[in-house]
Design a protein around this motif. Structure first.
Motif, PDB file in Angstrom:
ATOM      1  N   LEU A 188     -14.024 -30.764  33.960  1.00 18.88           N
ATOM      2  CA  LEU A 188     -13.274 -29.585  33.527  1.00 18.88           C
ATOM      3  C   LEU A 188     -13.333 -29.417  32.008  1.00 18.88           C
ATOM      4  O   LEU A 188     -13.565 -28.322  31.500  1.00 18.88           O
ATOM      5  N   SER A 189     -13.110 -30.502  31.294  1.00 22.50           N
ATOM      6  CA  SER A 189     -13.112 -30.401  29.831  1.00 22.50           C
ATOM      7  C   SER A 189     -14.493 -30.060  29.289  1.00 22.50           C
ATOM      8  O   SER A 189     -14.616 -29.387  28.263  1.00 22.50           O
ATOM      9  N   SER A 190     -15.544 -30.507  29.984  1.00 21.10           N
ATOM     10  CA  SER A 190     -16.896 -30.179  29.533  1.00 21.10           C
ATOM     11  C   SER A 190     -17.183 -28.685  29.629  1.00 21.10           C
ATOM     12  O   SER A 190     -18.064 -28.165  28.949  1.00 21.10           O
ATOM     13  N   LYS A 191     -16.430 -27.993  30.486  1.00 18.52           N
ATOM     14  CA  LYS A 191     -16.561 -26.542  30.635  1.00 18.52           C
ATOM     15  C   LYS A 191     -15.564 -25.787  29.756  1.00 18.52           C
ATOM     16  O   LYS A 191     -15.473 -24.554  29.821  1.00 18.52           O
ATOM     17  N   GLY A 192     -14.798 -26.517  28.954  1.00 20.72           N
ATOM     18  CA  GLY A 192     -13.820 -25.873  28.088  1.00 20.72           C
ATOM     19  C   GLY A 192     -12.579 -25.390  28.800  1.00 20.72           C
ATOM     20  O   GLY A 192     -11.865 -24.517  28.289  1.00 20.72           O
ATOM     21  N   ILE A 193     -12.290 -25.948  29.980  1.00 20.00           N
ATOM     22  CA  ILE A 193     -11.148 -25.523  30.786  1.00 20.00           C
ATOM     23  C   ILE A 193      -9.932 -26.372  30.433  1.00 20.00           C
ATOM     24  O   ILE A 193      -9.996 -27.599  30.414  1.00 20.00           O
ATOM     25  N   SER A 194      -8.815 -25.734  30.149  1.00 20.26           N
ATOM     26  CA  SER A 194      -7.586 -26.433  29.807  1.00 20.26           C
ATOM     27  C   SER A 194      -7.055 -27.184  31.031  1.00 20.26           C
ATOM     28  O   SER A 194      -6.975 -26.626  32.132  1.00 20.26           O
ATOM     29  N   THR A 195      -6.700 -28.444  30.830  1.00 26.02           N
ATOM     30  CA  THR A 195      -6.268 -29.269  31.949  1.00 26.02           C
ATOM     31  C   THR A 195      -4.855 -29.801  31.737  1.00 26.02           C
ATOM     32  O   THR A 195      -4.452 -30.155  30.634  1.00 26.02           O
ATOM     33  N   GLY A 196      -4.112 -29.850  32.840  1.00 35.17           N
ATOM     34  CA  GLY A 196      -2.817 -30.500  32.877  1.00 35.17           C
ATOM     35  C   GLY A 196      -2.830 -31.537  33.985  1.00 35.17           C
ATOM     36  O   GLY A 196      -3.747 -31.579  34.809  1.00 35.17           O
ATOM     37  N   ALA A 197      -1.824 -32.398  33.993  1.00 36.11           N
ATOM     38  CA  ALA A 197      -1.755 -33.421  35.041  1.00 36.11           C
ATOM     39  C   ALA A 197      -0.300 -33.731  35.361  1.00 36.11           C
ATOM     40  O   ALA A 197       0.595 -33.554  34.535  1.00 36.11           O
ATOM     41  N   HIS A 198      -0.114 -34.199  36.580  1.00 34.78           N
ATOM     42  CA  HIS A 198       1.212 -34.512  37.113  1.00 34.78           C
ATOM     43  C   HIS A 198       1.261 -36.002  37.419  1.00 34.78           C
ATOM     44  O   HIS A 198       0.342 -36.547  38.027  1.00 34.78           O
ATOM     45  N   PHE A 199       2.334 -36.664  36.959  1.00 35.10           N
ATOM     46  CA  PHE A 199       2.530 -38.085  37.221  1.00 35.10           C
ATOM     47  C   PHE A 199       3.956 -38.314  37.715  1.00 35.10           C
ATOM     48  O   PHE A 199       4.886 -37.622  37.310  1.00 35.10           O
TER      49      PHE A 199
END
Length: 321
Positions: A188-199
């Motif tokens: 995702l980051s290689s495509k410039g897409i902003s990422t979030g995550a849940h823990f």
């Protein structure tokens, strides 16, 4: 003795003692935006038999899905009803992000996804998308679709990672590994897409020390934002039975203990990562037990900020690059 009245220059550009999502969003886009949830009728590979059945041991989507979210309704109708709900509760919200939240929202052919996401973006009040999904539900075709959307609108892909430990992911029947999350985040980051995550904090078999150690692991991931939730034992789940049979396997945080834990965790967390949530809030009727009284999310954030101020500490104070 610390003078807590001292104004500090925090790296995120505002005077709150953690990198708070509302302030970050307002600084980035100039307005407040509210998420409006959508249930588009997806399932997940851990329910349909592709990887497993029954889902994760803690999961009951009804516990967090708003009442207006029904897959029998169109995306547009759900957004309309969600906006009406939020206008009564959050009067300052002027624009919205369509939050595809329930189950795995990239688990479908790209043309179906494009139609659903396109319908949401066609709504006059929607400026972008938040797409919740699993790390193992993103392939090259999905990546291309997400990259195209990211170039046209505000977009965050929110991965349910839940734990950095494979022993935990196996125990809670996630049916993916932590490495799957690393691969998805890198793609995702290689495509410039902003990422979030849940823990989730408090999953069975994890010690407080192991949970704190996740701060360093998370800090080095290509993440823009994170959500942290305390484990809530939901009625009718496999985990409810596991908790009844083996309560000593669970770190059942009292509020004071969780507050101390979150402060320690924040001090270790990369200050560049935006924090969206510290806790989850399921309706009481779904909970096997309630241990924090009637504290609401906004009250909890206020108490965390008060403790940060009292201790004169902040997100990333102990973070080491």
């Amino acid at each position: 003795m610390n003078d807590n009245s001292i104004k500090r220059d925090f790296p995120w550009g505002h005077n709150r003692r953690f990198n708070a999502f509302p302030d970050h969003f307002r600084a980035t886009y100039g307005i407040r935006m509210q998420k409006v949830s959508v249930d588009a009728g997806f399932t997940c590979p851990n329910r349909d038999g592709t990887k497993g059945t029954g889902g994760c041991t803690y999961c009951n989507n009804k516990a967090f899905n708003p009442s207006y979210c029904l897959p029998s309704k169109s995306v547009t109708q759900q957004i309309d009803e969600g906006i009406e709900f939020h206008r009564r509760r959050y009067r300052k919200a002027g624009s919205y992000l369509a939050y595809f939240q329930a189950y795995s929202n990239t688990y479908a052919p790209p043309d179906k996804l494009a139609a659903l996401f396109g319908e949401a973006l066609a709504h006059k009040d929607v400026k972008g998308l938040v797409i919740g999904t699993r790390p193992d539900c993103i392939d090259n075709a999905i990546l291309d679709l997400l990259a195209d959307l990211s170039a046209k609108c505000i977009l965050t892909v929110e991965l349910g990672i839940e734990s950095c430990y494979d022993k935990t992911l196996t125990r809670i029947n996630r049916q993916h590994t932590f490495n799957d999350a690393l691969v998805a985040l890198d793609a995702l980051s290689s495509k410039g897409i902003s990422t979030g995550a849940h823990f989730i904090f408090g999953l069975p078999g994890e010690s407080v020390e192991e949970m704190l150690a996740e701060a360093d692991i998370i800090s080095r991931l290509p993440l823009k934002s994170v959500k942290f939730h305390q484990l809530q034992i939901i009625k009718g789940t496999v985990m409810e039975e596991e908790y009844k049979n083996n309560p000593s396997d669970f770190e059942t945080f009292t509020w004071e203990r969780y507050l101390d834990f979150i402060i320690s965790f924040l001090e270790l967390l990369n200050p560049d990562i935006v924090v969206e949530r510290f806790t989850g809030e399921a309706p009481p009727r779904f909970l096997e037990r309630t241990v924090w009284g009637k504290k609401r999310t906004d009250q909890i954030v206020g108490l965390i900020e008060e403790r940060l101020e009292e201790l004169d500490t902040w997100q990333g104070r102990l973070y080491k690059k």
